[in-house]
Scaffold this active site. Sequence first.
Site, PDB file in Angstrom:
ATOM      1  N   ASP A  27       0.823  -1.214   0.000  1.00 28.56           N
ATOM      2  CA  ASP A  27       0.000   0.000   0.000  1.00 28.56           C
ATOM      3  C   ASP A  27       0.854   1.260   0.000  1.00 28.56           C
ATOM      4  O   ASP A  27       2.049   1.208   0.205  1.00 28.56           O
ATOM      5  CB  ASP A  27      -0.861   0.027   1.263  1.00 28.56           C
ATOM      6  CG  ASP A  27      -2.020  -0.936   1.171  1.00 28.56           C
ATOM      7  OD1 ASP A  27      -2.438  -1.252   0.052  1.00 28.56           O
ATOM      8  OD2 ASP A  27      -2.476  -1.380   2.230  1.00 28.56           O
ATOM      9  N   LYS A  41      -2.693   4.200  -3.161  1.00 26.71           N
ATOM     10  CA  LYS A  41      -3.022   5.448  -3.862  1.00 26.71           C
ATOM     11  C   LYS A  41      -1.745   6.126  -4.321  1.00 26.71           C
ATOM     12  O   LYS A  41      -0.768   6.182  -3.618  1.00 26.71           O
ATOM     13  CB  LYS A  41      -3.738   6.387  -2.908  1.00 26.71           C
ATOM     14  CG  LYS A  41      -5.202   6.110  -2.801  1.00 26.71           C
ATOM     15  CD  LYS A  41      -5.869   7.240  -2.024  1.00 26.71           C
ATOM     16  CE  LYS A  41      -7.196   6.776  -1.468  1.00 26.71           C
ATOM     17  NZ  LYS A  41      -7.247   6.501  -0.077  1.00 26.71           N
ATOM     18  N   MET A  54      -7.322   8.736   9.653  1.00 24.57           N
ATOM     19  CA  MET A  54      -7.987   9.151   8.400  1.00 24.57           C
ATOM     20  C   MET A  54      -8.914  10.336   8.638  1.00 24.57           C
ATOM     21  O   MET A  54      -9.978  10.414   8.037  1.00 24.57           O
ATOM     22  CB  MET A  54      -8.801   7.982   7.817  1.00 24.57           C
ATOM     23  CG  MET A  54      -7.942   6.798   7.448  1.00 24.57           C
ATOM     24  SD  MET A  54      -8.925   5.422   6.840  1.00 24.57           S
ATOM     25  CE  MET A  54      -9.448   4.680   8.371  1.00 24.57           C
TER      26      MET A  54
HETATM   27  N1  SAH Z   1      -3.530   0.082   9.537  1.00 23.46           N
HETATM   28  C1  SAH Z   1      -2.961   1.396   9.733  1.00 23.46           C
HETATM   29  C2  SAH Z   1      -3.980   2.485   9.576  1.00 23.46           C
HETATM   30  C3  SAH Z   1      -4.606   2.538   8.228  1.00 23.46           C
HETATM   31  S1  SAH Z   1      -5.729   3.851   8.050  1.00 23.46           S
HETATM   32  C4  SAH Z   1      -2.273   1.454  11.096  1.00 23.46           C
HETATM   33  O1  SAH Z   1      -2.413   0.554  11.906  1.00 23.46           O
HETATM   34  O2  SAH Z   1      -1.520   2.412  11.307  1.00 23.46           O
HETATM   35  C5  SAH Z   1      -4.689   5.111   7.376  1.00 23.46           C
HETATM   36  C6  SAH Z   1      -4.520   6.216   8.369  1.00 23.46           C
HETATM   37  O3  SAH Z   1      -3.518   5.872   9.302  1.00 23.46           O
HETATM   38  C7  SAH Z   1      -4.048   7.509   7.782  1.00 23.46           C
HETATM   39  O4  SAH Z   1      -5.108   8.242   7.216  1.00 23.46           O
HETATM   40  C8  SAH Z   1      -3.495   8.208   8.994  1.00 23.46           C
HETATM   41  O5  SAH Z   1      -4.525   8.723   9.794  1.00 23.46           O
HETATM   42  C9  SAH Z   1      -2.877   7.050   9.725  1.00 23.46           C
HETATM   43  N2  SAH Z   1      -1.434   6.911   9.464  1.00 23.46           N
HETATM   44  C10 SAH Z   1      -0.807   5.840   8.983  1.00 23.46           C
HETATM   45  N3  SAH Z   1       0.525   6.049   8.934  1.00 23.46           N
HETATM   46  C11 SAH Z   1       0.724   7.291   9.401  1.00 23.46           C
HETATM   47  C12 SAH Z   1       1.884   8.083   9.625  1.00 23.46           C
HETATM   48  N4  SAH Z   1       3.111   7.634   9.325  1.00 23.46           N
HETATM   49  N5  SAH Z   1       1.713   9.317  10.128  1.00 23.46           N
HETATM   50  C13 SAH Z   1       0.492   9.788  10.421  1.00 23.46           C
HETATM   51  N6  SAH Z   1      -0.622   9.083  10.240  1.00 23.46           N
HETATM   52  C14 SAH Z   1      -0.523   7.845   9.748  1.00 23.46           C
END
Ligand code: SAH
Length: 501
Positions: free
Chosen positions: A36, A58, A172
Site C-alpha cells: 500500500d 493510492k 484518516m
Molecule cells: N492500519 C494502519 C492504519 C490505516 S488507516 C495502522 O495501523 O496504522 C490510514 C490512516 O492511518 C491515515 O489516514 C493516517 O490517519 C494514519 N497513518 C498511517 N501512517 C501514518 C503516519 N506515518 N503518520 C500519520 N498518520 C498515519
Amino acid sequence: MQKGKVYLVGAGPSDIGLLTLKGKALLERADVVIYDALVGQEILHLIPDSAEQLDVGKRAGNHPVPQQQINQLLLQKAQQGKLVVRLKGGDPFLFGRGGEELELLAAHNIPFEVVPGVTSAVAVPAYAGIPVTHRDFCSSVHIITGHTKQASDADIDYSALVKLDGTLIFLMGVAALEEICSGLLRAGMDAQMPAAVLERGTTAVQRRVTAPLCSLPKQAAKAGICAPAIIVVGRVCALADRFAWAEKRPLGGWRVLVTRPKARASRFVELLHQQGAEVFELPTIRTLPIVPNPILEQELGQLKDYQWLVFTSPAGVELFFTYLRKTRRDVRCLGEIKLAAIGPATAQALEEHGIFAALVPERYNAAALGELLALRAQKERVLLLRARDGSPDLPIALKKGGICYTDVAIYDTIYEAVDIARAAALLDTNRVDAVAFTSASTVHGFVQALGKRDYSQIRAACIGETTAQAARAYGMKTQVAKQATIPDLVELLVQMKAKEG
Ligand code: SAH
C-alpha cells in the site's frame, strides 16, 4: 507444486526500525509483495529484486486498485503456488481492511498467516512525544476512524466519546478535522482540551501541531497539514512539548542519500539510523570481478616472489578472497607475505579473513599509501590488487620510490542506475538533506545516473579528499570527513545538520 500461502503483514507506520523481525524475514523470502501507499520507502527497499512487486496503493492522480481486485490478486497469486506477502501500513487489521482480504482466501482454503504491525495510532503519537495513556491524565484510549462520509454527527457519536474521558485518536481524519473538533465541542468537550495533529509520523519529515481543541483546525490549516496524519485529543497532548524526542536526535529530521553499493552500505546505514536519519539508498556503482583473470592467475602462481600484497578497498579484499576460495586455494598460500591496506575499512576487511594489515598509511589515500610503501618496501616486490580504474597516484608514488611492483586489476567499477527516477524526484523536491559519497567513483556514478542538472544545491558529505575533489568538480557544496572512515562520515553529517540549526 508448492502450495501458495499469503502472509498479511503489518509494515508499521514508516520507520524501518518498526518493522517486525517476522515481517522482515518474510519480505526477504517473498515471491510476490503487494503493498500500500503508506508503507515506508526504506521497507520497500528490503524486497529482493527477484520478487514481483505490486503497488496497489493510492498514487497522486491515480486511484488505488479497488479492494475486490486486491482480494482477487491475493487469491490468484496464492493459487499459482507463490509465497505472497500482503504488506500494509501500520497493523493490517486496524482500519486496514485486512479482515476483508482474508475472507476470499478462507473461502478458497488458501493457507494464510497474519503478522501484526506497530500501529500508527500508537507509534505516531509516541514519536511526537505523546504517550497515549498516562496515569495522571486518563484511563482509556480510543481509536476512531475519521473517514466517514462527512464525519457528521450521524457517523460519530461525539457525546459518547466525550463521556469516555480518555485519549481519543482519529485516523484518516485530516479532511474532516474541522468537523471532528466542532463535533466534540458541541458535545461539551472543554474548548481548551489539549489536542494535536501529527503528520507523516516516524519519518524524517514528521510534523506536529499542538493546540487547544478549539483552535486546532485553524493551526493545522496554517501549517498546511496533509494526510497521512493522526488527530489526538486528550490531556496527554500537553506532554508533547516536553517529551518530543525524535527531532532532537543528532540526525533526526534528516534524509541522507547513500550512494554506496548495497552490499557495502549496511553498517553505514545502521549508524545513520542510530543517529535518527532516514536513509535512501541509491547505489551508483557496482563492483564486478574480472573473470577469467589470466594475469591474476599468473601472479598467484608466483606469489613467493612477492613480499607485499596491496589492497585499496574492502571490495577488493572480498573479491580477492572469493577468488582464492573459488580456485580452491587455501589462505596459507599467502605464507609470510605482508599485506598493506589503504585505510581502516580495508584493514578491517582483511581482519575478517584472519589477517592483520602490516601497513596502513596515516592519510587514507592512494598517494599516501604509495609513499609509505616506497619507504617500507625497499628492495621488495609489491603486488597491487585493485580496480581497473584505480588511482594513478599509487603507481606514480611507487615508481618514484623505485619500488618494483605489478598492478593487477581484479575488478571493474560499473556505474549502476537503479531507482534513478525516485532519487531524481526526491532531489527535485528538496527532500534530500545530504548525499553521502564513499569514493570518487560513487560521485561519478551519481552524476552519470542523474544526468545534467544543477548540482550546486546538493550538500555532499565525502569520506576523503579524493572523493571531495570529484564532488567539488560538479559544483556540489562539499565537506570532508575528518578521517576517511564510516564513523567519521556519520559524524560529519551530524555536524552538517547541527550547523543548519
Ligand atoms: N492500519 C494502519 C492504519 C490505516 S488507516 C495502522 O495501523 O496504522 C490510514 C490512516 O492511518 C491515515 O489516514 C493516517 O490517519 C494514519 N497513518 C498511517 N501512517 C501514518 C503516519 N506515518 N503518520 C500519520 N498518520 C498515519
